[in-house]
Scaffold this motif. Structure first.
Motif, mmCIF file in Angstrom:
data_model
loop_
_atom_site.group_PDB
_atom_site.id
_atom_site.type_symbol
_atom_site.label_atom_id
_atom_site.label_comp_id
_atom_site.label_asym_id
_atom_site.label_seq_id
_atom_site.Cartn_x
_atom_site.Cartn_y
_atom_site.Cartn_z
ATOM 1 N N MET A 32 8.668 5.738 7.105
ATOM 2 C CA MET A 32 7.604 4.747 6.972
ATOM 3 C C MET A 32 6.233 5.395 7.145
ATOM 4 O O MET A 32 5.296 5.106 6.386
ATOM 5 N N ARG A 33 6.114 6.288 8.125
ATOM 6 C CA ARG A 33 4.843 7.001 8.335
ATOM 7 C C ARG A 33 4.510 7.894 7.145
ATOM 8 O O ARG A 33 3.363 7.998 6.729
ATOM 9 N N LEU A 88 0.803 -1.221 0.000
ATOM 10 C CA LEU A 88 0.000 0.000 0.000
ATOM 11 C C LEU A 88 0.838 1.273 0.000
ATOM 12 O O LEU A 88 0.357 2.309 -0.448
ATOM 13 N N ALA A 89 2.043 1.224 0.517
ATOM 14 C CA ALA A 89 2.870 2.424 0.583
ATOM 15 C C ALA A 89 3.428 2.731 -0.803
ATOM 16 O O ALA A 89 3.837 1.839 -1.541
ATOM 17 N N ALA A 112 1.278 7.648 4.809
ATOM 18 C CA ALA A 112 0.403 8.821 4.643
ATOM 19 C C ALA A 112 0.224 9.158 3.177
ATOM 20 O O ALA A 112 -0.893 9.501 2.738
ATOM 21 N N SER A 113 1.269 9.051 2.385
ATOM 22 C CA SER A 113 1.150 9.357 0.958
ATOM 23 C C SER A 113 0.264 8.320 0.263
ATOM 24 O O SER A 113 -0.447 8.638 -0.679
ATOM 25 N N ALA A 114 0.309 7.081 0.759
ATOM 26 C CA ALA A 114 -0.562 6.048 0.182
ATOM 27 C C ALA A 114 -2.020 6.341 0.529
ATOM 28 O O ALA A 114 -2.905 6.145 -0.311
ATOM 29 N N ARG A 115 -2.282 6.827 1.750
ATOM 30 C CA ARG A 115 -3.655 7.167 2.128
ATOM 31 C C ARG A 115 -4.183 8.321 1.296
ATOM 32 O O ARG A 115 -5.351 8.326 0.894
ATOM 33 N N VAL A 116 -3.329 9.309 1.023
ATOM 34 C CA VAL A 116 -3.745 10.461 0.203
ATOM 35 C C VAL A 116 -4.029 10.000 -1.222
ATOM 36 O O VAL A 116 -4.998 10.422 -1.840
ATOM 37 N N ALA A 117 -3.186 9.100 -1.744
ATOM 38 C CA ALA A 117 -3.380 8.616 -3.114
ATOM 39 C C ALA A 117 -4.664 7.796 -3.222
ATOM 40 O O ALA A 117 -5.374 7.880 -4.230
#
Length: 105
Positions: free
Chosen positions: A92-93, A74-75, A97-102
């Motif tokens: 890592m965080r 997911l990252a 976070a960038s994966a959640r935004v994407a």
């Protein structure tokens, strides 16, 4: 060339008989134990690997850097590296976070 051969035959080189050293004839073989380099950093990497179930974390002894690979896929940057465990965890965080935004976009 001839002077080099004379030196070698006189005992100054590999073909000559050695007089001292642990590899000389007559010495018992010594048990050599392995040496652990950067044991503290390696232990920190193992601990961080246990704390982060979605990441594979290890310490590179040659590079003296910490590495992590996302196991969930997911990252966005699948691999993160840093000089310290704290910086690695921040990376890592940020990757998570960038994966959640994407995904949210």
């Amino acid at each position: 060339m001839k002077s080099w051969r004379r030196m070698m035959s006189a005992g100054g080189g590999r073909s000559g008989q050695r007089t001292c050293g642990r590899h000389s004839a007559g010495y018992r073989p010594m048990a050599v134990t392995g040496r652990v380099f950067d044991a503290v950093s390696a232990a920190q990497a193992v601990q961080l690997d246990q704390l982060e179930p979605g990441w594979l974390v290890w310490y590179g002894q040659y590079s003296r850097r910490f590495f992590a690979i996302c196991l969930t896929g997911l990252a966005v940057p699948a691999r993160v590296e840093a000089c310290s465990p704290h910086q690695l965890r921040q990376g890592m965080r940020e990757a998570e976070a960038s994966a959640r935004v994407a995904v949210a976009s």
